[in-house]
Design an enzyme around this catalytic site. Structure first.
Site, PDB file in Angstrom:
ATOM      1  N   GLY A 269       7.370  -4.841  -8.858  1.00 41.12           N
ATOM      2  CA  GLY A 269       5.934  -5.033  -8.768  1.00 41.12           C
ATOM      3  C   GLY A 269       5.499  -6.367  -8.210  1.00 41.12           C
ATOM      4  CD  GLU A 311      13.937  -0.704 -11.372  1.00 47.85           C
ATOM      5  OE1 GLU A 311      14.800  -0.206 -12.110  1.00 47.85           O
ATOM      6  OE2 GLU A 311      12.739  -0.315 -11.336  1.00 47.85           O
ATOM      7  N   PRO A 312      12.624  -5.010  -7.032  1.00 46.93           N
ATOM      8  CG  PRO A 312      13.476  -6.851  -5.869  1.00 46.93           C
ATOM      9  CD  PRO A 312      13.712  -6.001  -7.090  1.00 46.93           C
ATOM     10  NE  ARG A 360      -0.180   0.369  -0.398  1.00 47.00           N
ATOM     11  CZ  ARG A 360      -0.937  -0.729  -0.423  1.00 47.00           C
ATOM     12  NH1 ARG A 360      -1.380  -1.263   0.699  1.00 47.00           N
ATOM     13  NH2 ARG A 360      -1.227  -1.302  -1.570  1.00 47.00           N
ATOM     14  CE1 TYR A 364      -2.288   4.224  -5.300  1.00 50.42           C
ATOM     15  CE2 TYR A 364      -1.201   3.497  -3.292  1.00 50.42           C
ATOM     16  CZ  TYR A 364      -1.179   4.213  -4.469  1.00 50.42           C
ATOM     17  OH  TYR A 364      -0.057   4.918  -4.825  1.00 50.42           O
ATOM     18  CB  CYS A 391     -10.926  16.301  10.808  1.00 47.52           C
ATOM     19  SG  CYS A 391     -12.559  17.059  10.916  1.00 47.52           S
ATOM     20  CD  GLU A 392     -10.353  14.394   4.992  1.00 44.64           C
ATOM     21  OE1 GLU A 392     -11.286  13.856   4.345  1.00 44.64           O
ATOM     22  OE2 GLU A 392      -9.892  15.510   4.734  1.00 44.64           O
ATOM     23  CE1 TYR A 421       5.994   2.443  -2.898  1.00 40.26           C
ATOM     24  CE2 TYR A 421       5.531   0.110  -2.548  1.00 40.26           C
ATOM     25  CZ  TYR A 421       6.171   1.119  -3.258  1.00 40.26           C
ATOM     26  OH  TYR A 421       6.968   0.807  -4.326  1.00 40.26           O
TER      27      TYR A 421
END
Length: 470
Positions: A269, A311-312, A360, A364, A391-392, A421
């Site tokens: 994280g 866990e990077p 993302r 987010y 188309c959004e 990501y």
């Protein structure tokens, strides 16, 4: 120049809208004759050879950053009389080449599906250096992990204890396991990224830990090596890690009465900068602070400092990558601000990718930056919003940044910090093929993940007949 009233408060009008902030770009990125160059290769060469969009990864940056994170954590814990294990979180971005880079840098690899396990194995990574996560691993995935000798399976529920034990017994093996728990610490981050508070799908509560570990230890085929906790993602400081570690160590100490607990996994994280407004803590500072807290907690409890695992993922590969797009259309929209009704112009610049290669922002509300990559300009900065082609209405790649006001169709636009990501969350929405991933180093480029063509997409459609008329 005054800021555009439509811009977010944190966004500052740049003195030079061509400037590349070192915090956001791969280490080998420069401008040569106005054109962005990475690893000795120009963006123009990359776009011509591979098309756009294209994900670009600076191989040297990835390798150096992996070694830096490894060294910072191992050195910090060596100073308090212990050691650290570093697992690269494959979910950030995993390919056979990247898995090899991580292994060559001395990192272990964390996988969380059968597919990620297959990639790591195809890369020739020693299975003993793999950790296997997941809140709903299938029986087949568990059995495969046990059979190949995965170094540690992270047990995520009470049912999984029995499933892993059954697989180990059936194969006559002893499987090393961790138990994922929730420390109750909620790191300050986006709600969708927070993964350590109680009301969520991962792990079990600290109050249930003793009983769960007793069940694990009741199975001869399971070797309990320690607790695991992940408090969230994109974390800039050490306070959340410190508080979580303190809570975990109290339970860790109690578990020692029933047998050895050699390790403690504090997850990942560690945050990175996506814009010039972001100010993440350097990895060395984070490592030293966490090691100090763990050592002090162990001293208070009168227990030895365990091996501490991390866990990077994003913090290793995120800044090493960027995406090259081609600008298509531009559109100036007159907008009134909500507060005082002031009218200002927002320029929409549409590109040939979007939420299918970077989900993302839509998922987010993530902020990104952008620069014209194939030229420089002395035009006054203009506020832009980089829109995708899907188309959004929510298909936005960069919500707000300043580019030279003469940005135009045909420009190559580069969006930094897409190494993590982006490809891993990519989709075929609107039947767009996922872009290729290209590694650059020492003046050369090569594809490490092939892009998808329309033929690839059609080949998966059971109704497709090759050679049929349109």
């Amino acid at each position: 120049m005054a800021s555009n009233p439509l811009a977010p408060q944190w966004l500052v009008v740049p003195d030079d809208a061509n400037t590349l902030s070192p915090a956001l770009w791969p280490r080998t990125v420069t401008r040569s004759n106005g054109e962005v160059t990475v690893g000795g290769v120009t963006v123009g060469e990359l776009a011509e050879r591979y098309g756009t969009p294209v994900f670009v990864v600076d191989e040297l940056h990835v390798r150096e950053r992996a070694a830096e994170v490894r060294d910072a954590l191992t050195s910090a814990f060596a100073r308090v009389g212990s050691s650290a294990k570093v697992y690269y979180a494959g979910k950030a971005f995993l390919s056979i080449e990247v898995a090899r880079w991580m292994a060559e840098a001395g990192l272990n690899i964390d996988v969380c599906s059968g597919g990620e396990l297959a990639v790591a194995l195809a890369a020739g990574v020693d299975p003993g250096r793999l950790g296997f996560h997941g809140n709903n691993k299938s029986v087949a995935e568990i059995e495969r992990a046990v059979s190949v000798g995965v170094g540690a399976i992270v047990i995520d529920s009470l049912q999984e204890i029995e499933r892993v034990a059954s697989a180990a017994a059936g194969q006559g093996r002893v499987q090393r396991v961790r138990l994922r728990v929730n420390s109750g610490v909620h790191a300050h981050t986006h709600a969708f990224l927070a993964t350590a508070h109680e009301d969520q799908k991962f792990g079990i509560s600290l109050g249930d830990t003793a009983d769960a570990v007793a069940r694990i230890r009741s199975h001869a085929g399971l070797d309990f090596i320690g607790l695991h906790c992940h408090i969230g993602s994109q974390i800039f400081g050490s306070d959340g890690f410190a508080e979580s570690a303190a809570r975990l160590l109290a339970v860790h100490s109690e578990l020692l009465a029933g047998g050895p607990v050699p390790e403690l996994n504090l997850g990942g994280g560690f945050g990175i900068a996506y814009t010039t407004h972001d100010d993440p803590s350097p990895i060395g500072e984070l490592a030293d602070r966490i090691a100090e807290v763990v050592a002090a907690g162990c001293a208070t409890l009168g227990i030895p400092v365990p091996v501490v695992a991390f866990e990077p993922g994003r913090s290793i590969i995120g800044t090493a990558g960027f995406t090259i797009y081609s600008a298509g259309t531009t559109k100036d929209v007159l907008v009134s601000t909500a507060d005082d009704g002031i009218t200002a112009v927002r320029r929409y610049v549409s590109v040939d990718g979007g939420m299918s290669d970077n989900a993302r922002p839509a998922l987010y509300g993530a902020d990104y930056s952008v620069r014209i990559a194939n030229r420089v300009s002395d035009s006054e900065p203009a506020l832009v919003r980089i829109a995708g082609k899907h188309c959004e209405s929510g298909d936005i790649v960069v919500d707000a940044d300043y580019l030279p006001g003469d940005v135009r169709p045909g420009d190559l636009l580069a969006v930094p910090v897409t190494g993590a990501y982006c490809w891993s969350l990519a989709s075929n929405y609107n039947y767009l093929g996922r872009p290729p991933v290209v590694a650059v180093r020492d003046g050369a480029s090569r594809v490490i993940v092939r892009g998808e063509t329309e033929a690839d997409l059609l080949a998966r459609d059971a109704g497709f007949r090759e050679g049929a008329s349109e």
